[in-house]
Write an enzyme that holds these catalytic residues in place. Structure first.
Site, short mmCIF file in Angstrom:
data_model
loop_
_atom_site.label_atom_id
_atom_site.label_comp_id
_atom_site.label_asym_id
_atom_site.label_seq_id
_atom_site.Cartn_x
_atom_site.Cartn_y
_atom_site.Cartn_z
N VAL A 158 0.90 -1.01 0.03
CA VAL A 158 -0.11 -0.01 0.01
C VAL A 158 0.91 1.25 0.02
CG1 VAL A 158 -1.81 1.34 1.09
CG2 VAL A 158 -1.84 -1.17 1.36
N THR A 190 0.43 3.79 -3.13
CA THR A 190 -0.18 4.81 -4.15
C THR A 190 -1.55 4.86 -4.26
OG1 THR A 190 -0.35 3.19 -5.90
CG2 THR A 190 1.71 4.60 -5.84
N LYS A 240 -8.31 6.74 -18.22
CA LYS A 240 -9.46 7.31 -18.22
C LYS A 240 -9.74 8.92 -18.33
CE LYS A 240 -13.99 7.49 -15.50
NZ LYS A 240 -14.55 6.98 -14.23
N ARG A 272 0.33 -6.42 -46.11
CA ARG A 272 -0.23 -5.72 -47.65
C ARG A 272 -1.55 -6.34 -47.81
NH1 ARG A 272 3.21 -7.05 -52.29
NH2 ARG A 272 3.51 -9.11 -51.56
N HIS A 320 2.62 -23.70 -50.40
CA HIS A 320 1.30 -23.99 -50.07
C HIS A 320 0.96 -24.75 -48.81
CE1 HIS A 320 0.47 -21.67 -53.84
NE2 HIS A 320 0.75 -22.61 -54.42
#
Length: 533
Positions: free
Chosen positions: A70, A72, A141, A231, A292
Site C-alpha cells: 500500500v 499509491t 480514463k 499488405r 502452399h
C-alpha cells in the site's frame, strides 16, 4: 480549460519496476520545470542521480505500509489523476490535492515470474501489481488532462513531443498513449486470470470426472501483440496483420529477424511457419522446401548442402517459388546452391556475411534469421477460428519415442528401413491429410498431400517420385492415418517400396497385414495418428 486544449505537464508521478531509460526522461522533465513525485525504489534512483523528487509518502502524508503493498492507493494520488480539470477544481483545492498531469508506470514482472518453471504460487501472487495498473487505468480514463506512459520504448517519443510542444501533449497523443496503456493492463490482467484458472479443477468433456486442464482455461489468455500490418491476406481483397506472442519463452517464425527482402505476405508467413515446423525436430543438418504449407522436399544429411540438394531433387517443379527452411547457418556455398532455384523466403538460424553479400544480388528474396531453430521442448497451443468461435488444441508433439511401435508383418525392418521409417513418419506429420510420404536415405522421394482418398495420396506420391526420375526400390512409405484397404499396399509394392509405417487401427488391419506378408513388405504400426487439417 476544455477537453481539447493541450495542458502543460507540470507534475509527474513516476513509479517503475523496470527503470530502463528513466534517468534520461527525468532529465528532460526537470529541465522543463516538471515536479517529480515517485515511489521508494524509483525515488531513490532519481535522488541518487541528482534529481529533485518528492517521495509519495511525503506527498500524501501517509507512509508506505505492508511491505510496499500500500503506497499509491490514496485519495491525494487518485484524486490528483482523476480530477476533471475545470469541474473538480474546488474539491481538489479543498482537499489540498495537486493535479498530476503525467503518470509513468510499469508493473511487477508477473509473466516473467510464471515463465520460470521453478516458481511457486506464492512467488507468482507477490508479483501481482495492484497500484500500478490502478494508476494507469485512472490516467487513461482521464486522458483529456493526464498523459500516461507504460513502455520505456516510448520515452524517446515522449521527450520529442515535450521538447517540440513546450511541455504539452495534444489530445491525440494522450489518447494514443492511453490506448496502449489499457491494452497493457488488459494483457497483464489476462495473464493473471489465465494463471489462476489453469489451476482450477474442471469437468472434462463427458462430465464423468473432475480433472485439471491447464491448457484450456475458461477464458484463454491470448497474449498477442501486433508488430505489423500486412499488405493483404490470402488474397488482395482480404486485410491482414501479423501478431506475435508476448511470452519471453516463445520460439517461432514470428520472432525471426528479417535480414533482407521485401515484406512477407500472409501466405509467405504461413509457408515459412510450415517449413520451420517441419525441420524443428531434427538435430542433424536438415532442409525443408515448402509450397502452399505442404513440404515438397525434405532431407537430413551430414552436411547442409547435401540436405538442401536432396530436398530439392524430390520435386524441383513444386520447389519453384517455394520457402526453404534449414537448421544450420547458411554458408556461401549453400547460398550459391539455393540461388539456382527461384525462392521466395529462406529461414535459417543465421547467414554468413559472404552469403548475405551473395543474396544481396537478389534483393527480393526474403531472408529470415531465427537463432532458436532447436528441437521442441514443450507443447504449445494451436488456435483455429471457426464461424462464431475458436478451436484450441495442444500442438502435435507425438514423437518416435512416444509412439507404440509394433512390427506386425512377418518381414522385419532393416536398420536403414527403421531410420527411414522414423524420418518419413516425422515428415508425414507436416503434410496435409490425407498424407503419404515416400522416403529413402533420410530424403523424401514423393509426397502425396491433401487428398480425399488415401489411395489417391499413395498414387500421387509415387507419381511425384517417378516424375523426378527417383527410384523407389527399397523405399519406405509413411501414412498419417491407418490404411483402410489393401490397395495401398499393393500399389506400394508394385512401385518397389519394401516398408510401410502407419498407425494401424482399421477394421481391415488383418487384411492389410496379410497383403504386406503376401508382398514381402515390412509393416510397422505406431499406434499414433498424425492428421493435419
Amino acid at each position: 480549460m476544455t477537453e481539447f486544449s493541450d495542458p502543460i505537464i507540470r507534475r509527474a508521478l513516476i513509479t517503475l519496476y523496470n527503470k530502463q531509460g528513466v534517468l534520461e526522461l527525468a532529465a528532460v522533465l526537470q529541465q522543463q520545470g516538471v515536479e517529480l513525485i515517485s515511489t521508494g525504489g524509483t525515488a531513490q534512483l532519481l535522488r541518487g542521480s541528482g534529481y529533485l523528487v518528492t517521495e509519495i509518502a511525503d506527498y500524501t502524508k501517509y507512509p508506505e505500509m505492508m511491505g510496499g503493498r500500500v503506497k499509491t492507493l490514496h485519495p491525494k494520488i487518485h484524486g490528483a489523476i482523476l480530477g476533471r480539470r475545470g469541474q473538480d477544481d474546488s474539491v481538489m483545492t479543498e482537499q489540498e490535492i495537486l493535479p498530476i498531469d503525467l503518470v509513468i508506470a510499469n508493473f511487477y514482472p508477473f509473466v516473467q515470474t510464471i515463465d520460470d518453471p521453478n516458481h511457486t504460487r506464492q512467488q507468482a501472487i507477490e508479483q501481482i501489481d495492484i497500484g500500478g495498473p490502478t494508476l494507469v487505468r485512472a490516467a487513461a480514463k482521464n486522458h483529456a488532462a493526464v498523459a500516461v506512459v507504460v513502455d520505456p520504448q516510448d520515452y524517446p517519443q515522449l521527450i520529442n513531443w515535450l521538447q517540440q510542444q513546450q511541455g504539452a501533449l495534444t489530445l491525440q497523443q494522450r489518447f494514443m498513449l492511453a490506448s496502449k496503456a489499457l491494452v497493457t493492463i488488459a494483457n497483464y490482467d489476462c495473464a493473471i486470470a489465465d494463471y489462476f484458472s489453469r489451476q482450477v479443477t474442471v469437468k472434462i468433456a463427458d462430465d464423468s470426472q473432475l480433472a485439471p486442464l491447464p491448457q484450456f482455461p475458461e477464458i484463454p489468455r491470448l497474449p498477442f501483440q501486433r508488430p505489423k500490418l500486412l499488405r493483404y491476406g490470402e488474397n488482395p481483397h482480404q486485410p491482414a496483420a501479423l501478431y506475435q506472442t508476448g511470452l519471453s519463452t516463445t520460439i517461432g517464425v514470428a520472432q525471426a529477424q528479417q535480414q533482407q527482402g521485401k515484406p512477407l505476405s500472409y501466405n509467405n508467413w504461413l509457408d515459412a511457419d510450415s517449413a520451420f515446423t517441419c525441420i524443428f525436430p531434427f538435430e542433424q543438418p536438415a532442409c525443408a522446401i515448402v509450397k502452399h504449407t505442404n513440404p515438397c522436399g525434405v532431407a537430413v544429411s551430414d552436411s547442409l548442402l547435401t540436405a538442401y540438394q536432396r530436398a530439392f531433387q524430390c520435386d524441383p517443379s513444386a520447389a519453384f517459388g517455394g520457402i526453404i527452411a534449414v537448421n544450420r547457418p547458411v554458408t556461401l556455398e549453400v547460398a550459391e546452391a539455393m540461388l539456382q532455384q527461384f525462392v521466395e523466403v529462406i529461414i535459417a538460424p543465421a547467414f554468413a556475411s559472404e552469403a548475405l553479400q551473395r543474396f544481396a544480388r537478389k534483393p527480393n528474396i526474403r531472408l529470415l534469421a531465427c537463432d532458436k531453430i532447436l528441437p521442441a521442448s514443450a507443447p504449445s497451443l494451436e488456435y483455429k477460428s471457426i464461424s462464431g468461435g475458436l478451436l484450441v488444441q495442444v500442438s502435435d508433439q507425438g514423437s518416435w519415442q512416444s509412439a507404440q511401435l509394433q512390427v506386425v508383418s512377418q518381414r522385419q525392418p532393416s536398420d536403414s528401413e527403421w531410420a527411414d521409417a522414423q524420418f518419413a513418419w516425422q515428415i508425414a506429420k507436416c503434410v496435409k491429410s490425407n498424407a503419404m510420404v515416400i522416403a529413402s536415405q533420410q530424403t523424401t522421394l514423393g509426397i502425396g498431400a491433401g487428398q480425399v482418398s488415401r489411395i489417391d495420396a499413395t498414387q500421387l506420391a509415387i507419381h511425384k517420385a517417378q516424375q523426378a526420375d527417383l527410384s523407389l526400390k527399397g523405399a519406405v512409405l509413411a501414412a498419417d492415418a491407418f490404411l483402410p484397404f489393401r490397395d495401398n499396399v499393393d500399389t506400394a509394392a508394385e512401385a518397389g517400396i519394401t516398408c510401410i509405417i502407419q498407425p494401424g487401427g482399421s477394421r481391415r488391419d488383418a487384411e492389410v497385414i496379410q497383403a504386406a506378408d503376401q508382398r514381402s513388405i515390412t509393416m510397422i504400426f505406431t499406434g499414433m495418428r498424425h492428421f493435419r487439417h
